[in-house]
Design an enzyme around this catalytic site. Sequence first.
Site, PDB file in Angstrom:
ATOM      1  CB  THR A  39      -0.920   0.023   1.236  1.00  0.00           C
ATOM      2  OG1 THR A  39      -1.645  -1.215   1.301  1.00  0.00           O
ATOM      3  CG2 THR A  39      -1.902   1.171   1.156  1.00  0.00           C
TER       4      THR A  39
ATOM      5  CE  LYS B 170       0.663  -4.297   4.527  1.00  0.00           C
ATOM      6  NZ  LYS B 170       0.756  -2.819   4.557  1.00  0.00           N
TER       7      LYS B 170
ATOM      8  CD  GLU C 214       3.807  -6.063  12.668  1.00  0.00           C
ATOM      9  OE1 GLU C 214       4.729  -5.713  11.905  1.00  0.00           O
ATOM     10  OE2 GLU C 214       2.893  -6.828  12.311  1.00  0.00           O
TER      11      GLU C 214
END
Length: 274
Positions: A28, A140, A173
Amino acid sequence: MYWINGERCDYLPANDRSVQFGDGCFTTAKIEQGQVALLSLHIQRLQKGVERLYLPQPDWQRLESHIRQIASTTEQGVLKVIISRGTGGRGYSAQGFTQPNQILSLSPYPDKYLKQRQKGLSMVLSPVAMGINPYLAGIKHLNRLEQILIKTFIEKSNADEALVLDTDGLLVECCTANIFWRKGKGVYTPDLRGCGVEGVMRERIIALLSESDYHFSCVSCYPETLADADEVIVCNSLMPVIAVKEIQAHENQPRWQYQSRELYEYLLPECLKL
């Protein structure tokens, strides 16, 4: 707006592998002034995901050209690029797939990041832990159920973000961002060899820190380390970097609060560059 394999299209076949198994990867990116910020890093991320998942190779030159073309149509926005193994078959076997499906989408840039950069983020500790899988760590991929559950918890807690741990209790994270913290001239981020996403902006910040007076390290540690930090920041390709003002790590215990924005102010101008 959506494009599939270069053509405007809002529909994907029900037997696409991304639908059936989450069989693919994505990135993204932020569009600014008609350009994709850090485009080369986003392409590298996709290439790494394709190789790790043994996906069929897309025509990278054609894909990049299409990305640039879409970006040029808007002053600011968000571009998402998905690479699916393709359409067809039944069961888990990946044999016979030679043509990946490339799905691109364009959406408005979220206003919330500008507001959060001004006021800072509030964070809570996620009760949902991330499973450890070194083979999938870093990339990802399309299997994001952990993040969906974490986001659901965040929305119920009225916080902006969450600290996410692995199943050993180590800091990994946030739900949608990577995390860094500073103690004096030392700057740290979690080691992601077991799980987590190696974000594009995380990579950019690590490169910036290597050229600075800060002493940078990737570490494995428990969340309580942040109680003693001078400053905490989070980052992703859209934010691109935001300071954390407080963390509620344990219910009915005092919040960890942060006043300093030294690292944030050092990084923000560079992270905003295309």
